[in-house]
Design a protein around this motif. Structure first.
Motif, PDB file in Angstrom:
ATOM      1  N   THR A   1      71.307  22.861 -31.608  1.00 30.99           N
ATOM      2  CA  THR A   1      72.661  22.667 -31.089  1.00 30.99           C
ATOM      3  C   THR A   1      73.641  23.602 -31.781  1.00 30.99           C
ATOM      4  OG1 THR A   1      74.424  21.036 -30.661  1.00 30.99           O
ATOM      5  CG2 THR A   1      73.245  20.833 -32.744  1.00 30.99           C
ATOM      6  N   THR A   2      74.714  23.953 -31.053  1.00 34.47           N
ATOM      7  CA  THR A   2      75.813  24.708 -31.659  1.00 34.47           C
ATOM      8  C   THR A   2      77.089  23.878 -31.666  1.00 34.47           C
ATOM      9  OG1 THR A   2      76.412  25.744 -29.551  1.00 34.47           O
ATOM     10  CG2 THR A   2      74.833  26.923 -30.948  1.00 34.47           C
ATOM     11  N   HIS A   3      76.972  22.598 -31.338  1.00 33.98           N
ATOM     12  CA  HIS A   3      78.101  21.679 -31.460  1.00 33.98           C
ATOM     13  C   HIS A   3      78.325  21.361 -32.940  1.00 33.98           C
ATOM     14  CE1 HIS A   3      78.647  20.287 -27.184  1.00 33.98           C
ATOM     15  NE2 HIS A   3      77.450  20.861 -27.092  1.00 33.98           N
ATOM     16  N   CYS A   4      79.560  21.218 -33.346  1.00 31.23           N
ATOM     17  CA  CYS A   4      79.856  20.822 -34.721  1.00 31.23           C
ATOM     18  C   CYS A   4      81.215  20.139 -34.763  1.00 31.23           C
ATOM     19  CB  CYS A   4      79.835  22.036 -35.654  1.00 31.23           C
ATOM     20  SG  CYS A   4      79.864  21.572 -37.408  1.00 31.23           S
ATOM     21  N   ASN A   5      81.387  19.256 -35.728  1.00 34.79           N
ATOM     22  CA  ASN A   5      82.636  18.518 -35.894  1.00 34.79           C
ATOM     23  C   ASN A   5      83.547  19.136 -36.949  1.00 34.79           C
ATOM     24  OD1 ASN A   5      80.507  17.705 -37.684  1.00 34.79           O
ATOM     25  ND2 ASN A   5      81.821  16.067 -38.428  1.00 34.79           N
ATOM     26  N   LEU A   6      83.076  20.195 -37.631  1.00 33.89           N
ATOM     27  CA  LEU A   6      83.865  20.836 -38.683  1.00 33.89           C
ATOM     28  C   LEU A   6      84.111  22.304 -38.354  1.00 33.89           C
ATOM     29  CD1 LEU A   6      82.171  19.420 -41.926  1.00 33.89           C
ATOM     30  CD2 LEU A   6      84.087  18.461 -40.618  1.00 33.89           C
TER      31      LEU A   6
ATOM     32  N   MET B   1      62.499  23.510 -39.603  1.00 32.87           N
ATOM     33  CA  MET B   1      63.906  23.115 -39.649  1.00 32.87           C
ATOM     34  C   MET B   1      64.518  23.214 -38.249  1.00 32.87           C
ATOM     35  SD  MET B   1      65.313  24.693 -43.254  1.00 32.87           S
ATOM     36  CE  MET B   1      66.726  23.569 -43.226  1.00 32.87           C
ATOM     37  N   PRO B   2      64.752  22.083 -37.576  1.00 33.42           N
ATOM     38  CA  PRO B   2      65.472  22.096 -36.300  1.00 33.42           C
ATOM     39  C   PRO B   2      66.966  22.205 -36.592  1.00 33.42           C
ATOM     40  CG  PRO B   2      64.794  19.856 -36.830  1.00 33.42           C
ATOM     41  CD  PRO B   2      64.292  20.740 -37.936  1.00 33.42           C
ATOM     42  N   GLN B   3      67.377  23.397 -36.965  1.00 35.64           N
ATOM     43  CA  GLN B   3      68.692  23.601 -37.565  1.00 35.64           C
ATOM     44  C   GLN B   3      69.225  24.977 -37.216  1.00 35.64           C
ATOM     45  OE1 GLN B   3      69.904  21.145 -40.005  1.00 35.64           O
ATOM     46  NE2 GLN B   3      71.819  22.155 -39.524  1.00 35.64           N
ATOM     47  N   GLY B   4      70.536  25.073 -37.075  1.00 37.88           N
ATOM     48  CA  GLY B   4      71.152  26.372 -36.836  1.00 37.88           C
ATOM     49  C   GLY B   4      72.613  26.334 -37.213  1.00 37.88           C
ATOM     50  N   ILE B   5      73.468  26.828 -36.336  1.00 40.28           N
ATOM     51  CA  ILE B   5      74.895  26.873 -36.617  1.00 40.28           C
ATOM     52  C   ILE B   5      75.533  25.487 -36.561  1.00 40.28           C
ATOM     53  CG2 ILE B   5      77.113  27.730 -35.716  1.00 40.28           C
ATOM     54  CD1 ILE B   5      75.469  29.833 -37.154  1.00 40.28           C
ATOM     55  N   GLY B   6      75.055  24.622 -35.681  1.00 41.54           N
ATOM     56  CA  GLY B   6      75.718  23.349 -35.432  1.00 41.54           C
ATOM     57  C   GLY B   6      75.312  22.216 -36.357  1.00 41.54           C
ATOM     58  N   GLU B   7      75.957  21.068 -36.154  1.00 36.97           N
ATOM     59  CA  GLU B   7      75.621  19.827 -36.850  1.00 36.97           C
ATOM     60  C   GLU B   7      74.492  19.144 -36.069  1.00 36.97           C
ATOM     61  OE1 GLU B   7      75.067  16.322 -38.734  1.00 36.97           O
ATOM     62  OE2 GLU B   7      76.090  18.087 -39.555  1.00 36.97           O
ATOM     63  N   THR B   8      73.327  19.086 -36.673  1.00 34.68           N
ATOM     64  CA  THR B   8      72.118  18.651 -35.996  1.00 34.68           C
ATOM     65  C   THR B   8      72.245  17.273 -35.358  1.00 34.68           C
ATOM     66  OG1 THR B   8      70.837  19.941 -37.582  1.00 34.68           O
ATOM     67  CG2 THR B   8      69.636  18.316 -36.306  1.00 34.68           C
ATOM     68  N   THR B   9      72.907  16.345 -36.038  1.00 30.44           N
ATOM     69  CA  THR B   9      72.972  14.973 -35.543  1.00 30.44           C
ATOM     70  C   THR B   9      73.865  14.820 -34.314  1.00 30.44           C
ATOM     71  OG1 THR B   9      74.775  14.425 -37.084  1.00 30.44           O
ATOM     72  CG2 THR B   9      72.508  14.009 -37.820  1.00 30.44           C
ATOM     73  N   MET B  10      74.526  15.903 -33.876  1.00 31.17           N
ATOM     74  CA  MET B  10      75.331  15.840 -32.660  1.00 31.17           C
ATOM     75  C   MET B  10      74.483  16.026 -31.404  1.00 31.17           C
ATOM     76  SD  MET B  10      78.953  17.666 -33.732  1.00 31.17           S
ATOM     77  CE  MET B  10      79.835  17.011 -32.296  1.00 31.17           C
ATOM     78  N   HIS B  11      73.210  16.379 -31.572  1.00 30.64           N
ATOM     79  CA  HIS B  11      72.328  16.477 -30.411  1.00 30.64           C
ATOM     80  C   HIS B  11      71.990  15.071 -29.926  1.00 30.64           C
ATOM     81  CE1 HIS B  11      69.139  17.590 -27.705  1.00 30.64           C
ATOM     82  NE2 HIS B  11      69.278  18.878 -27.991  1.00 30.64           N
TER      83      HIS B  11
ATOM     84  N   ASP C   1      54.155  20.744 -42.538  1.00 33.95           N
ATOM     85  CA  ASP C   1      54.042  19.947 -43.757  1.00 33.95           C
ATOM     86  C   ASP C   1      55.335  19.193 -44.051  1.00 33.95           C
ATOM     87  OD1 ASP C   1      51.602  21.144 -43.904  1.00 33.95           O
ATOM     88  OD2 ASP C   1      52.088  22.444 -45.605  1.00 33.95           O
ATOM     89  N   ARG C   2      56.457  19.848 -43.756  1.00 32.14           N
ATOM     90  CA  ARG C   2      57.765  19.238 -44.012  1.00 32.14           C
ATOM     91  C   ARG C   2      58.683  19.476 -42.812  1.00 32.14           C
ATOM     92  NH1 ARG C   2      59.848  18.649 -49.286  1.00 32.14           N
ATOM     93  NH2 ARG C   2      61.771  19.642 -48.626  1.00 32.14           N
ATOM     94  N   ILE C   3      59.496  18.481 -42.498  1.00 31.09           N
ATOM     95  CA  ILE C   3      60.525  18.611 -41.472  1.00 31.09           C
ATOM     96  C   ILE C   3      61.844  18.226 -42.122  1.00 31.09           C
ATOM     97  CG2 ILE C   3      61.366  17.845 -39.223  1.00 31.09           C
ATOM     98  CD1 ILE C   3      58.463  17.083 -38.530  1.00 31.09           C
ATOM     99  N   GLU C   4      62.782  19.155 -42.135  1.00 36.38           N
ATOM    100  CA  GLU C   4      64.058  18.903 -42.814  1.00 36.38           C
ATOM    101  C   GLU C   4      65.228  19.312 -41.934  1.00 36.38           C
ATOM    102  OE1 GLU C   4      66.463  20.673 -46.644  1.00 36.38           O
ATOM    103  OE2 GLU C   4      64.481  19.795 -46.973  1.00 36.38           O
ATOM    104  N   ILE C   5      66.306  18.552 -42.018  1.00 39.09           N
ATOM    105  CA  ILE C   5      67.560  18.946 -41.390  1.00 39.09           C
ATOM    106  C   ILE C   5      68.660  18.942 -42.440  1.00 39.09           C
ATOM    107  CG2 ILE C   5      66.932  18.075 -39.105  1.00 39.09           C
ATOM    108  CD1 ILE C   5      68.829  15.679 -39.649  1.00 39.09           C
ATOM    109  N   ASN C   6      69.736  19.640 -42.100  1.00 38.34           N
ATOM    110  CA  ASN C   6      70.928  19.639 -42.930  1.00 38.34           C
ATOM    111  C   ASN C   6      72.032  18.934 -42.153  1.00 38.34           C
ATOM    112  OD1 ASN C   6      73.687  21.187 -43.621  1.00 38.34           O
ATOM    113  ND2 ASN C   6      72.369  21.125 -45.418  1.00 38.34           N
ATOM    114  N   SER C   7      72.857  18.159 -42.829  1.00 38.59           N
ATOM    115  CA  SER C   7      73.898  17.400 -42.142  1.00 38.59           C
ATOM    116  C   SER C   7      75.144  17.311 -43.006  1.00 38.59           C
ATOM    117  CB  SER C   7      73.400  15.984 -41.818  1.00 38.59           C
ATOM    118  OG  SER C   7      74.429  15.197 -41.246  1.00 38.59           O
ATOM    119  N   ASN C   8      76.313  17.167 -42.348  1.00 35.79           N
ATOM    120  CA  ASN C   8      77.554  16.943 -43.094  1.00 35.79           C
ATOM    121  C   ASN C   8      77.845  15.451 -43.254  1.00 35.79           C
ATOM    122  OD1 ASN C   8      78.981  16.062 -40.680  1.00 35.79           O
ATOM    123  ND2 ASN C   8      79.237  18.226 -40.151  1.00 35.79           N
ATOM    124  N   LEU C   9      76.995  14.610 -42.682  1.00 36.65           N
ATOM    125  CA  LEU C   9      77.009  13.158 -42.883  1.00 36.65           C
ATOM    126  C   LEU C   9      78.211  12.456 -42.251  1.00 36.65           C
ATOM    127  CD1 LEU C   9      74.742  11.678 -44.411  1.00 36.65           C
ATOM    128  CD2 LEU C   9      76.285  11.415 -46.340  1.00 36.65           C
TER     129      LEU C   9
END
Length: 339
Positions: free
Chosen positions: A50-55, A95-105, A122-130
């Motif tokens: 996603t490229t949606h983000c709240n920040l 990493m299912p991650q890019g420019i956007g906030e992942t949890t907005m998908h 082996d590992r699946i990780e996301i980054n989030s602004n919480l």
């Protein structure tokens, strides 16, 4: 097979201890050993969902383009995403991650489960602004197969967040951080992007994180799409690195690691072992150049990823890459340009 498993474990341990730049450094050192060959098991695969983000974060290509009215928010469709997962090789880290906030998908649970059910990673990780969803949603993501969550926190100072991560609700962030660490302590890490705008507030931020700890904290360099605004100068970067031991003693509940603040002269191995796929399916040699227009190898929605990753086009790119850095690498904070 035993050798592949051993390598996978080493890279996974490096990522958990030293973050993305630790993996990048390991990849770089591996080049001379592998002879510039695509491994059967990739080190990392990034798929932007996603490229949606709240920040609106300083230096982010999304923030820059939105100010110029040149940005369109997109989600990846689950069916397109499935095509990628079906054809992408196994990897140590996904990493299912890019420019956007992942949890907005809206289909984030399905996104994680598809990757987990493939048994390729082996590992699946996301980054989030919480700040987007409740902690219960993260619990569901861990149940779906998410192995770890990194949380971006550049400041907990009201004035500083307006400069670096505009839109951050500081009180909500701090309260949610305390809750999620309490529930999933061993799966949580913190990522702090250090710039000229927040470096003076860093001790205060670490002190607040120490109240919540124990935590793994990764400090990573800010880079501003080729501009110098906000980027630490050499003296500031050196001072920060030299101060880490002081911070470590002062904030005993934190394990503080610095990512690579000085660009390496090594040859990056990402074009062989760490591909990135943009939300529109475009295949890139690494996640740093997701939105550099110069270099694209094909579209993973239109043809199988494994075919693209072994195509003549990318092989020619790799051969040239060994000799010198392409223009798309000019903004990379981790590697110096080679001419």
């Amino acid at each position: 097979m035993k050798k592949a498993v051993k390598i996978a474990k080493v890279l996974s341990d490096i990522y958990s201890k030293d973050g993305l730049s630790g993996v990048i450094r390991k990849i770089g050192k591996k080049v001379g050993i592998t002879g510039y060959q695509v491994p059967s098991k990739l080190d990392m695969v990034v798929v932007e969902i996603t490229t949606h983000c709240n920040l609106s974060c300083a230096g982010c290509i999304r923030t820059i383009n939105r100010k110029e009215n040149n940005w369109k928010n997109k989600h990846i469709y689950p069916n397109d995403y499935k095509k990628i997962i079906e054809h992408v090789p196994p990897a140590v880290l996904f990493m299912p991650q890019g420019i956007g906030e992942t949890t907005m998908h809206s289909d984030i649970y399905e996104i994680i489960k598809i990757a987990s059910d493939s048994c390729k990673f082996d590992r699946i990780e996301i980054n989030s602004n919480l700040l987007v969803t409740s902690i219960d949603i993260y619990a569901k993501l861990f149940d779906a197969g998410l192995t770890s969550l990194s949380i971006s926190i550049d400041s907990l100072d009201e004035n500083t967040v307006k400069l670096v991560r505009e839109g951050t609700n500081v009180n909500l962030l701090f309260n949610r951080l305390g809750e999620i660490v309490k529930r999933f302590r061993n799966k949580i890490s913190i990522r702090i992007t250090v710039s000229k705008w927040n470096i003076d507030n860093l001790p205060d931020l670490l002190a607040k994180l120490n109240e919540i700890g124990p935590l793994n904290v990764f400090l990573q360099p800010f880079f501003n799409m080729g501009k110098k605004d906000g980027v630490l100068d050499v003296e500031q970067a050196d001072n920060l690195i030299n101060t880490i031991t002081v911070f470590q003693k002062r904030y005993a509940k934190l394990t503080i690691k610095t990512e690579q603040f000085k660009a390496s002269t090594s040859v990056c191995d990402a074009p062989w072992s760490a591909p990135a796929i943009r939300v529109d399916g475009v295949v890139k040699p690494c996640c740093i150049v997701l939105y550099e227009d110069e270099t694209s190898f094909g579209n993973a929605f239109e043809e199988p990823f494994d075919k693209i990753w072994s195509s003549k086009k990318i092989e020619l790119f790799r051969k040239s890459f060994i000799k010198k850095s392409p223009k798309c690498c000019a903004n990379c904070p981790y590697y110096q340009m080679r001419y």
